[in-house]
Write a protein that holds these residues in place. Structure first.
Motif, PDB file in Angstrom:
ATOM      1  N   SER A 115       3.455  12.066   1.154  1.00 26.76           N
ATOM      2  CA  SER A 115       4.116  13.508   1.877  1.00 26.76           C
ATOM      3  C   SER A 115       3.347  13.736   3.190  1.00 26.76           C
ATOM      4  CB  SER A 115       2.644  14.711   1.413  1.00 26.76           C
ATOM      5  OG  SER A 115       1.172  13.906   2.362  1.00 26.76           O
ATOM      6  N   LYS A 116       4.018  12.474   3.953  1.00 18.51           N
ATOM      7  CA  LYS A 116       4.080  12.275   5.530  1.00 18.51           C
ATOM      8  C   LYS A 116       4.392  10.313   5.825  1.00 18.51           C
ATOM      9  CE  LYS A 116       0.798  15.908   7.127  1.00 18.51           C
ATOM     10  NZ  LYS A 116       2.155  16.758   7.895  1.00 18.51           N
ATOM     11  N   GLY A 117       5.170  11.100   6.668  1.00 14.67           N
ATOM     12  CA  GLY A 117       5.273   9.645   6.617  1.00 14.67           C
ATOM     13  C   GLY A 117       6.303   8.748   6.497  1.00 14.67           C
ATOM     14  N   LEU A 118       6.764   6.990   7.014  1.00 17.92           N
ATOM     15  CA  LEU A 118       7.674   6.730   6.662  1.00 17.92           C
ATOM     16  C   LEU A 118       7.681   5.180   5.618  1.00 17.92           C
ATOM     17  CD1 LEU A 118      10.787   5.774   6.954  1.00 17.92           C
ATOM     18  CD2 LEU A 118      10.227   4.393   9.107  1.00 17.92           C
ATOM     19  N   HIS A 119       8.099   5.596   4.338  1.00 12.22           N
ATOM     20  CA  HIS A 119       8.011   4.453   3.639  1.00 12.22           C
ATOM     21  C   HIS A 119       9.015   3.770   2.822  1.00 12.22           C
ATOM     22  CE1 HIS A 119       3.656   7.069   3.144  1.00 12.22           C
ATOM     23  NE2 HIS A 119       4.431   7.654   3.862  1.00 12.22           N
ATOM     24  N   TYR A 120       8.889   2.127   2.512  1.00 13.38           N
ATOM     25  CA  TYR A 120      10.004   1.638   1.938  1.00 13.38           C
ATOM     26  C   TYR A 120       9.153   0.394   1.239  1.00 13.38           C
ATOM     27  CZ  TYR A 120      14.033  -1.660   2.020  1.00 13.38           C
ATOM     28  OH  TYR A 120      15.003  -2.100   1.539  1.00 13.38           O
ATOM     29  N   TRP A 121      10.602   0.577   0.037  1.00 16.98           N
ATOM     30  CA  TRP A 121      10.286  -0.488  -0.685  1.00 16.98           C
ATOM     31  C   TRP A 121      10.783  -1.321  -1.654  1.00 16.98           C
ATOM     32  CZ3 TRP A 121       8.806   5.018  -1.474  1.00 16.98           C
ATOM     33  CH2 TRP A 121       9.720   5.762  -1.991  1.00 16.98           C
ATOM     34  N   GLU A 122      10.910  -1.796  -2.518  1.00 15.57           N
ATOM     35  CA  GLU A 122      12.180  -3.009  -2.964  1.00 15.57           C
ATOM     36  C   GLU A 122      12.184  -2.400  -4.405  1.00 15.57           C
ATOM     37  OE1 GLU A 122      14.201  -4.630   0.857  1.00 15.57           O
ATOM     38  OE2 GLU A 122      13.270  -6.051  -0.873  1.00 15.57           O
ATOM     39  N   LEU A 123      12.996  -2.982  -5.137  1.00 15.70           N
ATOM     40  CA  LEU A 123      13.376  -3.149  -6.574  1.00 15.70           C
ATOM     41  C   LEU A 123      14.188  -4.266  -6.821  1.00 15.70           C
ATOM     42  CD1 LEU A 123      13.080   0.366  -6.737  1.00 15.70           C
ATOM     43  CD2 LEU A 123      11.633  -0.459  -8.900  1.00 15.70           C
ATOM     44  N   SER A 124      13.697  -5.643  -7.213  1.00 14.87           N
ATOM     45  CA  SER A 124      14.870  -6.583  -7.733  1.00 14.87           C
ATOM     46  C   SER A 124      14.671  -6.280  -8.928  1.00 14.87           C
ATOM     47  CB  SER A 124      13.772  -8.138  -7.586  1.00 14.87           C
ATOM     48  OG  SER A 124      12.590  -8.202  -8.018  1.00 14.87           O
ATOM     49  N   ILE A 125      16.165  -7.011  -9.389  1.00 10.53           N
ATOM     50  CA  ILE A 125      16.233  -6.611 -10.681  1.00 10.53           C
ATOM     51  C   ILE A 125      16.447  -8.579 -11.658  1.00 10.53           C
ATOM     52  CG2 ILE A 125      18.947  -6.545 -12.149  1.00 10.53           C
ATOM     53  CD1 ILE A 125      17.694  -3.633 -10.547  1.00 10.53           C
ATOM     54  N   ASP A 126      15.386  -8.063 -11.992  1.00 12.02           N
ATOM     55  CA  ASP A 126      15.382  -8.847 -13.289  1.00 12.02           C
ATOM     56  C   ASP A 126      15.623  -9.763 -14.423  1.00 12.02           C
ATOM     57  OD1 ASP A 126      13.078  -9.902 -11.354  1.00 12.02           O
ATOM     58  OD2 ASP A 126      11.561  -8.536 -12.832  1.00 12.02           O
ATOM     59  N   ARG A 127      16.736  -8.136 -14.897  1.00  9.53           N
ATOM     60  CA  ARG A 127      17.643  -9.337 -16.047  1.00  9.53           C
ATOM     61  C   ARG A 127      18.422  -7.250 -15.971  1.00  9.53           C
ATOM     62  NH1 ARG A 127      13.971  -8.021 -20.479  1.00  9.53           N
ATOM     63  NH2 ARG A 127      15.204  -6.326 -20.650  1.00  9.53           N
ATOM     64  N   TYR A 128      20.182  -7.754 -16.420  1.00  5.41           N
ATOM     65  CA  TYR A 128      20.543  -6.707 -16.365  1.00  5.41           C
ATOM     66  C   TYR A 128      21.249  -7.480 -17.398  1.00  5.41           C
ATOM     67  CZ  TYR A 128      23.895  -3.146 -14.948  1.00  5.41           C
ATOM     68  OH  TYR A 128      24.835  -1.953 -14.871  1.00  5.41           O
ATOM     69  N   ASP A 129      21.944  -6.334 -18.405  1.00  4.13           N
ATOM     70  CA  ASP A 129      22.259  -6.239 -19.852  1.00  4.13           C
ATOM     71  C   ASP A 129      23.165  -5.678 -20.190  1.00  4.13           C
ATOM     72  OD1 ASP A 129      20.837  -9.049 -19.349  1.00  4.13           O
ATOM     73  OD2 ASP A 129      19.157  -8.955 -21.366  1.00  4.13           O
ATOM     74  N   ASN A 130      24.036  -5.660 -20.668  1.00  6.40           N
ATOM     75  CA  ASN A 130      25.730  -5.096 -21.600  1.00  6.40           C
ATOM     76  C   ASN A 130      25.748  -3.273 -20.234  1.00  6.40           C
ATOM     77  OD1 ASN A 130      25.011  -6.417 -23.525  1.00  6.40           O
ATOM     78  ND2 ASN A 130      23.660  -5.460 -24.166  1.00  6.40           N
ATOM     79  N   HIS A 131      25.749  -4.161 -18.486  1.00  7.62           N
ATOM     80  CA  HIS A 131      26.046  -2.802 -17.692  1.00  7.62           C
ATOM     81  C   HIS A 131      25.626  -1.557 -18.242  1.00  7.62           C
ATOM     82  CE1 HIS A 131      29.047  -6.318 -16.747  1.00  7.62           C
ATOM     83  NE2 HIS A 131      29.364  -5.833 -18.017  1.00  7.62           N
ATOM     84  N   PRO A 132      23.908  -1.699 -18.075  1.00  3.37           N
ATOM     85  CA  PRO A 132      23.537  -0.291 -18.375  1.00  3.37           C
ATOM     86  C   PRO A 132      23.763   0.775 -16.723  1.00  3.37           C
ATOM     87  CG  PRO A 132      21.707  -1.952 -18.204  1.00  3.37           C
ATOM     88  CD  PRO A 132      22.676  -2.627 -17.617  1.00  3.37           C
ATOM     89  N   ASP A 133      22.894   1.604 -16.960  1.00  2.00           N
ATOM     90  CA  ASP A 133      22.902   2.723 -15.756  1.00  2.00           C
ATOM     91  C   ASP A 133      21.141   2.583 -15.471  1.00  2.00           C
ATOM     92  OD1 ASP A 133      25.488   3.021 -15.581  1.00  2.00           O
ATOM     93  OD2 ASP A 133      25.539   3.911 -17.256  1.00  2.00           O
ATOM     94  N   PRO A 134      20.572   1.810 -14.185  1.00  2.34           N
ATOM     95  CA  PRO A 134      19.057   2.449 -14.343  1.00  2.34           C
ATOM     96  C   PRO A 134      19.094   3.379 -12.815  1.00  2.34           C
ATOM     97  CG  PRO A 134      19.429   0.005 -13.659  1.00  2.34           C
ATOM     98  CD  PRO A 134      20.992   0.422 -14.289  1.00  2.34           C
ATOM     99  N   ALA A 135      18.276   3.627 -12.427  1.00  2.00           N
ATOM    100  CA  ALA A 135      18.193   5.043 -11.696  1.00  2.00           C
ATOM    101  C   ALA A 135      16.932   4.722 -10.858  1.00  2.00           C
ATOM    102  CB  ALA A 135      18.088   6.313 -12.034  1.00  2.00           C
ATOM    103  N   PHE A 136      16.830   4.863  -9.805  1.00  2.00           N
ATOM    104  CA  PHE A 136      16.395   4.555  -8.399  1.00  2.00           C
ATOM    105  C   PHE A 136      15.780   5.914  -7.715  1.00  2.00           C
ATOM    106  CE2 PHE A 136      18.126   0.452  -9.519  1.00  2.00           C
ATOM    107  CZ  PHE A 136      17.085  -0.180  -9.908  1.00  2.00           C
ATOM    108  N   GLY A 137      14.066   6.243  -7.255  1.00  2.00           N
ATOM    109  CA  GLY A 137      14.273   6.981  -6.731  1.00  2.00           C
ATOM    110  C   GLY A 137      12.951   7.597  -6.045  1.00  2.00           C
ATOM    111  N   VAL A 138      12.527   9.052  -6.507  1.00  2.00           N
ATOM    112  CA  VAL A 138      11.807   9.247  -6.187  1.00  2.00           C
ATOM    113  C   VAL A 138      11.469  10.955  -7.252  1.00  2.00           C
ATOM    114  CG1 VAL A 138      10.914   8.722  -3.758  1.00  2.00           C
ATOM    115  CG2 VAL A 138      11.814  11.229  -4.326  1.00  2.00           C
ATOM    116  N   ALA A 139       9.835  10.766  -6.895  1.00  2.00           N
ATOM    117  CA  ALA A 139      10.211  12.023  -8.483  1.00  2.00           C
ATOM    118  C   ALA A 139       8.544  13.105  -8.323  1.00  2.00           C
ATOM    119  CB  ALA A 139      10.359  11.656  -9.696  1.00  2.00           C
ATOM    120  N   ARG A 140       8.409  14.284  -8.634  1.00  2.00           N
ATOM    121  CA  ARG A 140       7.611  14.801  -8.877  1.00  2.00           C
ATOM    122  C   ARG A 140       6.594  14.139  -9.745  1.00  2.00           C
ATOM    123  NH1 ARG A 140       7.621  17.709  -3.850  1.00  2.00           N
ATOM    124  NH2 ARG A 140       9.434  18.988  -3.802  1.00  2.00           N
TER     125      ARG A 140
END
Length: 782
Positions: free
Chosen positions: A647-672
Motif C-alpha cells: 500500500s506504500k513505497g516502491l516495489h519491484y519483482w520479476e518473473l522468468s519464463i521457464d516454459r512457453y508452448d503454443n504461443h499462450p497469453d500470460p498476464a502479469f500485474g497487480v490485483a485486489r
C-alpha cells in the motif's frame, strides 16, 4: 375437618376417644381415663352428703386449693392430697390437658388384732369433669352407670378412615404415593420406597417406632407424663436442680450422693427460669417464622410477576426478530434489484457485441466475395489498378479482427459476490445482553492496511475501531508470531492505535493481529495481517538489540541481534519489543513519501521478499520450488496472487519464463485480494495487468485493451513489474527494457502481485530486487 379434630379428642389423654362415655354434664371421657381420675372418698364426704348437709365448702376443696398450680405457668405438675386423715400423701399425675389424675389410694395396714378400733366408714367413688369441674358421684354400678357414646365412636371411625385415605408420602418429589407408615420420632409419613431409602431399619433409626398412617397423628401425641423419679434412688422423686450437673436430683442425692457439694436450686424456680428462657428464644424464632411467611408471599408474587414478564419479553423478542427478518427481506429485494441490473447490463453488452460483430462480419464477407470476383477477372491491367487498394482493405479488415475483437466483452459469471459471512457471524453471536452490564464487549478492531508497512526489520501497524461502534474501549492488545509460523505473543498493550515494532528478523514473514478490551471483557481478534520484512541489505542500520531464542537462529538469513533487551516503550502499557514514538512513526511515513524528491531511488526502494500464496490461488494452479514457481493444469487462464500486499513505497519483482508452448497469453500485474481467479488477469476491475504473446503486448483493466506494443516473450525471457505507490503508477518491462509507456496511473489502496497463466506456461518469481536502470535514470532526471 381439621377444626373438628379437637372435638374428637379426650381432654384427659389428648387422643381420640376410645370407648367414650357420656357424663351427666354432657361431656365425654374415655372409659380408661375416667377410671384413672376416679377418687374414693368417705361416705360422709361424698358430694351428695355434703350437698345434703348444706355445707358451704365447695366441692372437693383440694381442687380449689390447687387451681393456682393447675393454671400457673410455673406449675410443676406434681402435687399431693392430704385433706383426709385416712388418705396418705401420694403424688399425683397431670394429663396433657392439665387435669389432675390421682392414683388409687394405697390400702391401710390392718389394725393389730388386740386393738379395738371402730369399723372404717363406708367409702363411695366420685370423679370431677375435667372440662366443667363438676363433681359427679357414682352409684353401685360405678362407671357402668354412664351410657356409652356410640355415635361419637362412629364419627371418629369415619374421620380416621378419611384421614388415612388422604395421607400421602411427604418425601416423594413428583406425584406423592400413598403413605405406608409414619415415624413417631421423625413425624414424617413415608411410602414404602421412601422408607427404604430415607429411613432404613438400621443404626439409630432402628429404635424409631413406625405406626400405620391412620394412627400416625394419634400416636404422635405424647402419652400422659409419668412421675419422674431419681435414676439413682428409684423411690425418690426429683425435688431439686443441680446447677453444676444441669440435672434434677432428689434429697437423698444431696445428702449422700455425688451432688452433696454441688450448688442446687429449687426445682420449680429453675423450671420457671428455663421456661422463661425458652419463651424468649421462641419469640425470636417466631419473628423469623413470621419473616419466612412474608418471604414466601413475596416469592409467590415473584412467580406471578416472572410469568407476566416472560410473556411480555417473549412478545418483545418475537417483535425484534420479526423486525430483523423484515430488514433482511428489504435488503434481499435491494440485492435482487442489483442482480437484475447486472443481468440487464451483461445482456446489453453481449447483444451490442453481437450486433457489432454481425455488421463487421457482413462487411468482411462482402469484401471477401468481391475480392473473389475480382480474382476471377482476366484483365491484368484492370486488376492491377485496384489490387493495391484491395490488399490494403483486406489487411485493414484483418487488423480490425485483431487481438480482443473475438473475445467476449462480458463474462457469463456474475461478479457480485455476496459477503454474508459478517452477517452470519453476527446472527450466530446474537445473544442477550445483561441489563446490569455497563457496556458490552468491544467489537474487533479493523487493521488499516493503507497505514501498515514494513521497513528493513521493522513493522508499523495501524488499526481503528469499526466506524459504527459506540462501545467504549480502554485499550488494545497487539500480538505477533515468531516469524516462523509459531505461537502469537503480546508485543504491546495500551491505548494507542499505531505501533512500530523493531528488532524483527530480516527476510521473514510475520503474522499480526489486534484485539480491544474494556471493563466488560476482551473483543474477538481482528483479521490476521501478514507482513514481510526486507532483505538484510543494510546491516549497519540494525542498532536496536532484541533477545532472540536459539531456535530462531535457524532461519534462512542470520540476524545480528544481541542477547540484551532494550525496552523503550513510548506508549502506555507493557512491551516485549521496542516501540517507537509517534514522531518517529511520522518520520518513517514521511520518508516513504519523500520518494518523489529522491536522488538515488535505488537506496529508497522497499525491498520485499515474498512468494506465491497457495491459499488464495485457483485450485488448478500447481506450486513448486517453495511456492516460487507456478504453472497450471488447465487450458483456461487461472490467477495466482503473491503472499504480500503493498500500500506504500516502491516495489519491484520479476518473473522468468521457464516454459512457453503454443504461443499462450500470460498476464502479469497487480490485483485486489478479491480478483476473479478463473479468468485472464485484467478482465475485471480488480486487476491491472499486461498480457503478452510471442510478438506483442497489451495493457488491460476491466476488460479494456490499450497500448499495443511490439515485442513479446519466449522461453527464458524475464518480465518485470514495478509498482510505485508513491507516484501511484505501474510500469512493466521485458528483459530489463521498459515495455510501452507507464501502464496505469492513479493507483491507490492495497495491491497484491498477480499472474494469470494456463498449462502452456510456467514462471518463477524473483523478489527483493533493486529498481531497474531505466526507472532509476528517469527518476534522476525528473
Amino acid at each position: 375437618m381439621e377444626e373438628m379434630e379437637e372435638e374428637l379428642k379426650c381432654p384427659v389423654c389428648g387422643s381420640f376417644y376410645r370407648e367414650p362415655i357420656i357424663l351427666p354434664c354432657s361431656h365425654n371421657l374415655c372409659q380408661a381415663c375416667a377410671r384413672n381420675i376416679l377418687v374414693q372418698t368417705p361416705e360422709a364426704e361424698s358430694p351428695q352428703s355434703r350437698r345434703a348437709s348444706g355445707s358451704a365448702a365447695s366441692d372437693y376443696d383440694y381442687l380449689d386449693l390447687d387451681k393456682m398450680s393447675l393454671y400457673s405457668e410455673a406449675d410443676s405438675g406434681y402435687g399431693s392430697y392430704g385433706g383426709f386423715a385416712s388418705a396418705p400423701t401420694t403424688p399425683c399425675q397431670k394429663s396433657p390437658n392439665g387435669v389432675r389424675v390421682f392414683p388409687p389410694a394405697a390400702p391401710l395396714p390392718p389394725p393389730p388384732p388386740s386393738a379395738l378400733a371402730p369399723p372404717p366408714p363406708p367409702r363411695s367413688a366420685c370423679l370431677t369433669c375435667p372440662q366443667c369441674h363438676r363433681s359427679l358421684g357414682l352409684d353401685e354400678r360405678g362407671l357402668r352407670g354412664f351410657p356409652r357414646n356410640r355415635l361419637l365412636e362412629a364419627v371418629i371411625d369415619r374421620y380416621q378412615q378419611g384421614r388415612a385415605a388422604a395421607l400421602r408420602c411427604q418425601l416423594c418429589e413428583k406425584a406423592p404415593k400413598e403413605a405406608a407408615v409414619m415415624c413417631e420420632q421423625c413425624d414424617v409419613f413415608y411410602c414404602e420406597p421412601c422408607r427404604l431409602r430415607c429411613h432404613p431399619p438400621r443404626g439409630p433409626l432402628a429404635k424409631h417406632r413406625l405406626v400405620p398412617p391412620a394412627q400416625g397423628r394419634v400416636s404422635r401425641r405424647l402419652s400422659p407424663r409419668k412421675i419422674s423419679t431419681c435414676t439413682d434412688h428409684e423411690l425418690e422423686n426429683h425435688s431439686m436442680y443441680c446447677v453444676q450437673c444441669k440435672s434434677p436430683v432428689c434429697y437423698q442425692c444431696l445428702e449422700e450422693g455425688k451432688h452433696s457439694s454441688h450448688e442446687v436450686k429449687a426445682l420449680g424456680a429453675m423450671w420457671k427460669l428455663h421456661k422463661s428462657q425458652l419463651s424468649q428464644a421462641l419469640n425470636g424464632l417466631s419473628d423469623r417464622a413470621k419473616e419466612a411467611k412474608e418471604f414466601l408471599v413475596q416469592l409467590r408474587n415473584m412467580v406471578q410477576q416472572i410469568q407476566e414478564n416472560s410473556v411480555e419479553f417473549e412478545a418483545c423478542l418475537v417483535a425484534q426478530c420479526d423486525a430483523l427478518i423484515d430488514a433482511l427481506n428489504r435488503r434481499k429485494a435491494q440485492l435482487l434489484s442489483r442482480v437484475n441490473k447486472e443481468h440487464e447490463h451483461k445482456l446489453k453488452v453481449v447483444r451490442d457485441q453481437i450486433s457489432h460483430c454481425t455488421v463487421k462480419l457482413r462487411q468482411t464477407t462482402g469484401l471477401m466475395e468481391y475480392c473473389l470476383e475480382v480474382i476471377k477477372e482476366n484483365d491484368p491491367s484492370g486488376f492491377l489498378q485496384i489490387s493495391d487498394a484491395l490488399i490494403r482493405r483486406v489487411h485493414l479488415t484483418e487488423d480490425q479482427w485483431g487481438k480482443g475483437t473475438l473475445t467476449p466483452r462480458m463474462t457469463t459469471d456474475f461478479d457480485l459476490n455476496l459477503d454474508n459471512a459478517p452477517l452470519l457471524q453476527s446472527i450466530h453471536q446474537l445473544d442477550f445482553v445483561q441489563m446490569k452490564v455497563s457496556s458490552p464487549v468491544p467489537a474487533p478492531p479493523i487493521l488499516q492496511l493503507e497505514e501498515c508497512c514494513t521497513h528493513n526489520n521493522s513493522a508499523t501497524l495501524s488499526w481503528k475501531q469499526p466506524p459504527l461502534s459506540t462501545v467504549q474501549v480502554e485499550g488494545y492488545i497487539l500480538e505477533l508470531d515468531d516469524g516462523n509460523g509459531g505461537q502469537f505473543r503480546e508485543v504491546y498493550v495500551g491505548k494507542e492505535t499505531m505501533c512500530t515494532v523493531d528488532g524483527l528478523h530480516f527476510n521473514s514473514t510475520y503474522s499480526a493481529r489486534v484485539k480491544a478490551f474494556n471493563k466488560t471483557g476482551v473483543s474477538p481478534y481482528s483479521k490476521t495481517l501478514v507482513l514481510q520484512t526486507s532483505e538484510e541489505t543494510q546491516p549497519e542500520e540494525q542498532t536496536l538489540p532484541f533477545p532472540v531464542p536459539l531456535e530462531r537462529l535457524q532461519l534462512r538469513r542470520m540476524s545480528p541481534f544481541s542477547s540484551t533487551l532494550n525496552l523503550q516503550p513510548s506508549f502506555p502499557g507493557r512491551s516485549y519489543f521496542e516501540l517507537r514514538s509517534s514522531a518517529h512513526q511520522l518520520s518513517l511515513h514521511s520518508s516513504l513519501q519523500s520518494l518523489n524528491s529522491a536522488v538515488d531511488i535505488k537506496k529508497m526502494v522497499a525491498v520485499a521478499w515474498f512468494s506465491f500464496d497457495p491459499s488464495s490461488a485457483h485450485a488448478d494452479i500447481i506450486f513448486s520450488n517453495d511456492n516460487l514457481t507456478v504453472t497450471c493444469n488447465s487450458y483456461d487462464d487461472r490467477v495466482v496472487l503473491g503472499k504480500t500486499g503493498f500500500s506504500k513505497g516502491l516495489h519491484y519483482w520479476e518473473l522468468s519464463i521457464d516454459r512457453y508452448d503454443n504461443h499462450p497469453d500470460p498476464a502479469f500485474g497487480v490485483a485486489r485480494i478479491d480478483v476473479l481467479k478463473d479468468a485472464m488477469l485484467g478482465k475485471d476491475d480488480k486487476a491491472w495487468a499486461m498480457y503478452v504473446d510471442n510478438n506483442r503486448s497489451w495493457f488491460m483493466h476491466n476488460n479494456s485493451h490499450t497500448n499495443r506494443t511490439e515485442g513479446g516473450i519466449t522461453k527464458g525471457a524475464t518480465v518485470g513489474v514495478l509498482l510505485d505507490l508513491t507516484r501511484r503508477t505501474l510500469t512493466f518491462s521485458i528483459n530489463e527494457d521498459q515495455q510501452g509507456p507507464v501502464a496505469f496511473e492513479n493507483l491507490e489502496g492495497l495491491f497484491f502481485p498477480a499472474v494469470s497463466l494456463n498449462r502452456n506456461v510456467q514462471v518463477t518469481l524473483h523478489t527483493g530486487l533493486p529498481v531497474p536502470e531505466f526507472y532509476a535514470s528517469r527518476s534522476a532526471m525528473q
